[in-house]
Motif scaffolding. Structure first.
Motif, PDB file in Angstrom:
ATOM      1  N   LEU A   1       0.795  -1.219   0.000  1.00 50.73           N
ATOM      2  CA  LEU A   1       0.000   0.000   0.000  1.00 50.73           C
ATOM      3  C   LEU A   1       0.834   1.279   0.000  1.00 50.73           C
ATOM      4  O   LEU A   1       0.281   2.367  -0.111  1.00 50.73           O
ATOM      5  CB  LEU A   1      -0.919   0.007   1.223  1.00 50.73           C
ATOM      6  CG  LEU A   1      -1.955  -1.116   1.252  1.00 50.73           C
ATOM      7  CD1 LEU A   1      -2.625  -1.185   2.616  1.00 50.73           C
ATOM      8  CD2 LEU A   1      -2.979  -0.927   0.151  1.00 50.73           C
ATOM      9  N   GLU A   2       2.154   1.145   0.093  1.00 49.94           N
ATOM     10  CA  GLU A   2       3.000   2.319   0.248  1.00 49.94           C
ATOM     11  C   GLU A   2       2.881   3.283  -0.930  1.00 49.94           C
ATOM     12  O   GLU A   2       2.822   4.501  -0.751  1.00 49.94           O
ATOM     13  CB  GLU A   2       4.466   1.907   0.438  1.00 49.94           C
ATOM     14  CG  GLU A   2       5.409   3.085   0.671  1.00 49.94           C
ATOM     15  CD  GLU A   2       4.994   3.928   1.867  1.00 49.94           C
ATOM     16  OE1 GLU A   2       5.202   5.154   1.806  1.00 49.94           O
ATOM     17  OE2 GLU A   2       4.452   3.371   2.840  1.00 49.94           O
ATOM     18  N   ASN A   3       2.842   2.761  -2.159  1.00 47.80           N
ATOM     19  CA  ASN A   3       2.743   3.652  -3.314  1.00 47.80           C
ATOM     20  C   ASN A   3       1.438   4.431  -3.303  1.00 47.80           C
ATOM     21  O   ASN A   3       1.405   5.631  -3.597  1.00 47.80           O
ATOM     22  CB  ASN A   3       2.869   2.859  -4.609  1.00 47.80           C
ATOM     23  CG  ASN A   3       4.268   2.345  -4.858  1.00 47.80           C
ATOM     24  OD1 ASN A   3       4.771   1.529  -4.093  1.00 47.80           O
ATOM     25  ND2 ASN A   3       4.913   2.828  -5.901  1.00 47.80           N
ATOM     26  N   LEU A   4       0.342   3.755  -2.959  1.00 48.92           N
ATOM     27  CA  LEU A   4      -0.950   4.437  -2.888  1.00 48.92           C
ATOM     28  C   LEU A   4      -0.971   5.468  -1.766  1.00 48.92           C
ATOM     29  O   LEU A   4      -1.513   6.560  -1.911  1.00 48.92           O
ATOM     30  CB  LEU A   4      -2.071   3.413  -2.680  1.00 48.92           C
ATOM     31  CG  LEU A   4      -2.472   2.599  -3.904  1.00 48.92           C
ATOM     32  CD1 LEU A   4      -3.413   1.482  -3.504  1.00 48.92           C
ATOM     33  CD2 LEU A   4      -3.116   3.493  -4.953  1.00 48.92           C
TER      34      LEU A   4
ATOM     35  N   LYS B   1      -4.096  -7.647   1.505  1.00 46.07           N
ATOM     36  CA  LYS B   1      -3.869  -7.538   0.070  1.00 46.07           C
ATOM     37  C   LYS B   1      -5.228  -7.178  -0.525  1.00 46.07           C
ATOM     38  O   LYS B   1      -5.933  -8.033  -1.053  1.00 46.07           O
ATOM     39  CB  LYS B   1      -3.343  -8.847  -0.521  1.00 46.07           C
ATOM     40  CG  LYS B   1      -2.097  -9.367   0.177  1.00 46.07           C
ATOM     41  CD  LYS B   1      -0.940  -8.371   0.122  1.00 46.07           C
ATOM     42  CE  LYS B   1       0.286  -8.941   0.816  1.00 46.07           C
ATOM     43  NZ  LYS B   1       1.381  -7.944   0.909  1.00 46.07           N
ATOM     44  N   PRO B   2      -5.645  -5.924  -0.398  1.00 46.75           N
ATOM     45  CA  PRO B   2      -7.036  -5.563  -0.692  1.00 46.75           C
ATOM     46  C   PRO B   2      -7.383  -5.666  -2.173  1.00 46.75           C
ATOM     47  O   PRO B   2      -6.539  -5.458  -3.044  1.00 46.75           O
ATOM     48  CB  PRO B   2      -7.110  -4.110  -0.230  1.00 46.75           C
ATOM     49  CG  PRO B   2      -5.719  -3.601  -0.404  1.00 46.75           C
ATOM     50  CD  PRO B   2      -4.834  -4.765  -0.027  1.00 46.75           C
TER      51      PRO B   2
ATOM     52  N   VAL C   1     -11.619   2.780  -4.564  1.00 50.42           N
ATOM     53  CA  VAL C   1     -12.206   2.443  -3.268  1.00 50.42           C
ATOM     54  C   VAL C   1     -11.995   0.954  -2.967  1.00 50.42           C
ATOM     55  O   VAL C   1     -11.676   0.155  -3.850  1.00 50.42           O
ATOM     56  CB  VAL C   1     -13.724   2.757  -3.233  1.00 50.42           C
ATOM     57  CG1 VAL C   1     -13.977   4.246  -3.442  1.00 50.42           C
ATOM     58  CG2 VAL C   1     -14.475   1.936  -4.272  1.00 50.42           C
ATOM     59  N   LEU C   2     -12.192   0.603  -1.714  1.00 55.11           N
ATOM     60  CA  LEU C   2     -12.068  -0.786  -1.286  1.00 55.11           C
ATOM     61  C   LEU C   2     -13.278  -1.593  -1.729  1.00 55.11           C
ATOM     62  O   LEU C   2     -14.413  -1.201  -1.503  1.00 55.11           O
ATOM     63  CB  LEU C   2     -11.933  -0.845   0.236  1.00 55.11           C
ATOM     64  CG  LEU C   2     -11.852  -2.238   0.866  1.00 55.11           C
ATOM     65  CD1 LEU C   2     -10.559  -2.917   0.463  1.00 55.11           C
ATOM     66  CD2 LEU C   2     -11.956  -2.126   2.388  1.00 55.11           C
TER      67      LEU C   2
ATOM     68  N   THR D   1      -4.608 -12.581   1.620  1.00 50.16           N
ATOM     69  CA  THR D   1      -3.502 -13.090   0.809  1.00 50.16           C
ATOM     70  C   THR D   1      -3.687 -12.709  -0.659  1.00 50.16           C
ATOM     71  O   THR D   1      -4.814 -12.493  -1.126  1.00 50.16           O
ATOM     72  CB  THR D   1      -3.390 -14.627   0.902  1.00 50.16           C
ATOM     73  OG1 THR D   1      -4.509 -15.228   0.232  1.00 50.16           O
ATOM     74  CG2 THR D   1      -3.345 -15.083   2.355  1.00 50.16           C
ATOM     75  N   ILE D   2      -2.573 -12.666  -1.388  1.00 55.78           N
ATOM     76  CA  ILE D   2      -2.612 -12.355  -2.815  1.00 55.78           C
ATOM     77  C   ILE D   2      -3.418 -13.394  -3.582  1.00 55.78           C
ATOM     78  O   ILE D   2      -4.225 -13.067  -4.449  1.00 55.78           O
ATOM     79  CB  ILE D   2      -1.181 -12.260  -3.385  1.00 55.78           C
ATOM     80  CG1 ILE D   2      -0.521 -10.959  -2.922  1.00 55.78           C
ATOM     81  CG2 ILE D   2      -1.191 -12.338  -4.908  1.00 55.78           C
ATOM     82  CD1 ILE D   2      -1.133  -9.707  -3.510  1.00 55.78           C
ATOM     83  N   THR D   3      -3.210 -14.666  -3.263  1.00 53.13           N
ATOM     84  CA  THR D   3      -3.919 -15.734  -3.981  1.00 53.13           C
ATOM     85  C   THR D   3      -5.423 -15.576  -3.848  1.00 53.13           C
ATOM     86  O   THR D   3      -6.169 -15.678  -4.838  1.00 53.13           O
ATOM     87  CB  THR D   3      -3.487 -17.111  -3.442  1.00 53.13           C
ATOM     88  OG1 THR D   3      -2.085 -17.273  -3.640  1.00 53.13           O
ATOM     89  CG2 THR D   3      -4.232 -18.227  -4.152  1.00 53.13           C
TER      90      THR D   3
END
Length: 278
Positions: free
Chosen positions: A159-162, A182-183, A194-195, A201-203
């Motif tokens: 999320l750091e870039n966002l 891992k939204p 938006v969420l 998890t990524i999977t």
């Protein structure tokens, strides 16, 4: 002559597609290491999304005005429909509206309320109408009717870039406590990021994205584009999953996210854009 469609480089349309559909493109900008790079024109560093001071800016007013003027002249006065990245994500739309005032009603500016190939899909819908001989009103209507049929989902690895770019919008309230998530994100009806779902998890996030796309498509045909940030394998796996889940789709393409969007999403991100049939 015929109406001409203009878009911006967020659309991720390939040069061959721009030529095929007679779409003109205005570059967005990447600002890195003291250089102002035009997206799609100048080469950006391959790792630009890893550079903490890299930023972006919208299309330049002069470039928009020049492109609109040339497109209008080439249309023989039939008009221009300009389809741009969501106004909630970039200053490009507001700058485009200001630039278009110089041309009166001959240049119509459309807020696509989406990004990446979502913009491309809307621009293509307009271009298809233009190439069929539709007038300015009908071409603009074709673009606007494509917007509610176009949906975008994104899974980011971090999320750091966002957080750094400020593009998280309405989802900002959970950023502080969601570092382990891992939204699954989406662009809402107003084109805001938006969420959609909180996932661990990524999977599971990728599986949820496949299901959300399948819900939207149903039994209809659709066009799908998969975007990624330095994650070719993940994009290919997503393409295979969607092709298996939705064998009736018209087309599926895979393309990188491009430097502008990559800066905001970070390495590993996977996005899916879908446009259902009319």
């Amino acid at each position: 002559m015929s109406v001409i469609v203009v878009t911006d480089s967020s659309s991720r349309l390939h040069s061959d597609e721009l030529k095929q559909w007679n779409i003109r493109q205005v570059p967005l900008h990447v600002l890195v290491d003291g250089s102002d790079l035009r997206d799609g024109v100048d080469d950006a560093p391959y790792d630009v999304h890893e550079r903490p001071r890299a930023t972006t800016s919208g299309a330049a007013p002069a470039a928009l005005t020049e492109t609109y003027a040339q497109a209008l002249a080439d249309s023989g006065g039939d008009g221009v429909v300009a389809v741009h990245i969501s106004a909630a994500l970039s200053s490009t739309f507001s700058t485009a509206v200001a630039a278009a005032r110089e041309f009166g009603s001959s240049v119509r500016v459309v807020n696509s309320r989406t990004a990446a190939m979502g913009v491309g899909f809307v621009a293509r819908a307009a271009a298809e109408a233009a190439m069929s001989g539709s007038d300015l009103e009908a071409v603009e209507a074709a673009a606007r009717s494509a917007i509610p049929r176009t949906h975008a989902f994104i899974v980011v690895h971090r999320l750091e870039n966002l957080r750094r770019s400020g593009r998280i919008g309405a989802a900002a309230s959970w950023l502080g406590t969601a570092l382990s998530l891992k939204p699954l994100l989406t662009l809402d009806v107003d084109g805001r990021l938006v969420l959609d779902q909180r996932i661990r998890t990524i999977t599971k996030a990728h599986a949820a994205m496949v299901e959300r796309v399948a819900e939207i498509v149903g039994e209809r045909s659709a066009r799908i584009a998969i975007h990624h940030v330095d994650n070719h394998d993940g994009a290919d796996q997503m393409g295979a999953a969607l092709t298996t889940r939705l064998p009736q789709i018209d087309s599926l393409t895979v393309a990188d996210m491009g430097p502008v969007l990559s800066i905001h999403l970070g390495a590993g991100a996977i996005g899916v854009v879908v446009q259902t049939a009319d």
